[in-house]
Design an enzyme around this catalytic site. Structure first.
Site, PDB file in Angstrom:
ATOM      1  N   ASP A 102      30.207   1.146  19.577  1.00 39.72           N
ATOM      2  CA  ASP A 102      29.162   0.236  20.556  1.00 39.72           C
ATOM      3  C   ASP A 102      28.120   0.041  19.645  1.00 39.72           C
ATOM      4  O   ASP A 102      27.197   1.047  19.764  1.00 39.72           O
ATOM      5  CB  ASP A 102      29.055   0.922  21.788  1.00 39.72           C
ATOM      6  CG  ASP A 102      28.162   0.279  22.650  1.00 39.72           C
ATOM      7  OD1 ASP A 102      28.295  -0.956  22.676  1.00 39.72           O
ATOM      8  OD2 ASP A 102      27.478   0.818  23.405  1.00 39.72           O
TER       9      ASP A 102
ATOM     10  N   GLU B 286      32.106  -3.969  19.857  1.00 42.95           N
ATOM     11  CA  GLU B 286      31.863  -4.887  20.942  1.00 42.95           C
ATOM     12  C   GLU B 286      31.632  -6.369  20.389  1.00 42.95           C
ATOM     13  O   GLU B 286      30.784  -6.346  19.403  1.00 42.95           O
ATOM     14  CB  GLU B 286      30.622  -4.278  21.831  1.00 42.95           C
ATOM     15  CG  GLU B 286      30.185  -5.239  22.613  1.00 42.95           C
ATOM     16  CD  GLU B 286      28.901  -4.827  23.537  1.00 42.95           C
ATOM     17  OE1 GLU B 286      28.226  -5.389  23.921  1.00 42.95           O
ATOM     18  OE2 GLU B 286      28.890  -3.375  23.581  1.00 42.95           O
TER      19      GLU B 286
ATOM     20  N   ASP C 131      26.284   4.848  25.875  1.00 43.47           N
ATOM     21  CA  ASP C 131      26.738   4.271  24.690  1.00 43.47           C
ATOM     22  C   ASP C 131      27.735   4.868  24.106  1.00 43.47           C
ATOM     23  O   ASP C 131      28.886   4.472  23.601  1.00 43.47           O
ATOM     24  CB  ASP C 131      25.777   4.323  23.645  1.00 43.47           C
ATOM     25  CG  ASP C 131      24.453   3.668  24.059  1.00 43.47           C
ATOM     26  OD1 ASP C 131      24.077   2.505  23.710  1.00 43.47           O
ATOM     27  OD2 ASP C 131      23.678   4.481  24.668  1.00 43.47           O
TER      28      ASP C 131
END
Length: 204
Positions: free
Chosen positions: A9, A70, A144
């Site tokens: 992430d 992501e 996260d």
């Protein structure tokens, strides 16, 4: 044989890293989770070095065979955040290329749909489902960390679902029956993936 996947992430202040193993029958096993952090008062070059070194160390220690990152659309976040995500993503992709690690990019809605069955799930819902799916005592924190594991789970479930569809087309129903049917969450992930591709065609 289990397949090891790292989910990242990306972010300049907090970069989440989550690693899982996925075996036959979509069995998931937690391997590692951490968050690489930097501070806003540090020089950009130093922040990138810290995150790059952190990712390099994790990749060398756990040797994953696949990476999930992501994918963020510019209109979803402010420009500074998007730039930070792009910079960290570039570092991660370079490290993957150096190690011949296959990579996947997933939007937040795809990841949420894969893990919870709902593409607009709240972060708390994602964290709780990650906890359940990996058999953890509590949801990974900060968010996260949970998001990184969710990315890895999303990537883990992509290949089996695609394989099931391919087997059905190529070999008929008998072959498809030998592949586990997709879960509701995975069906939702496929719908989110189709929607993302449709948006991409309209923007292209």
């Amino acid at each position: 044989m289990a397949r090891r996947i790292i989910g990242i992430d990306p972010g300049l202040t907090r970069c989440g890293v989550g690693i899982i193993d996925v075996a036959a029958g979509r069995k998931l096993r937690f391997v590692h989770v951490s968050v690489i952090q930097t501070h806003a008062d540090q020089e950009l070059s130093e922040r990138l070095r810290i995150i790059g070194d952190g990712l390099e160390a994790v990749l060398d220690e756990f040797a994953p065979g696949a990476m999930a990152l992501e994918r963020v659309f510019a209109e979803q976040r402010n420009l500074n955040t998007v730039m930070g995500v792009a910079q960290i993503s570039g570092i991660a992709l370079r490290e993957a290329a150096l190690r011949d690690i296959s990579t996947q990019l997933h939007t937040p809605s795809e990841v949420k749909a894969a893990v919870t069955g709902y593409g607009r799930a709240e972060k708390a819902q994602v964290g709780e489902m990650v906890r359940r799916l990996l058999g953890l005592k509590e949801a990974p924190k900060p968010a996260d960390a949970a998001d990184a594991l969710a990315l890895a789970i999303c990537a883990a479930w992509q290949t089996p679902v695609s394989s099931a569809r391919s087997a059905s087309r190529l070999h008929g129903s008998a072959a498809a029956e030998r592949v586990a049917a997709p879960t509701k969450a995975q069906e939702a992930w496929l719908a989110a993936e189709r929607a993302a591709k449709s948006r991409g065609r309209r923007l292209g």
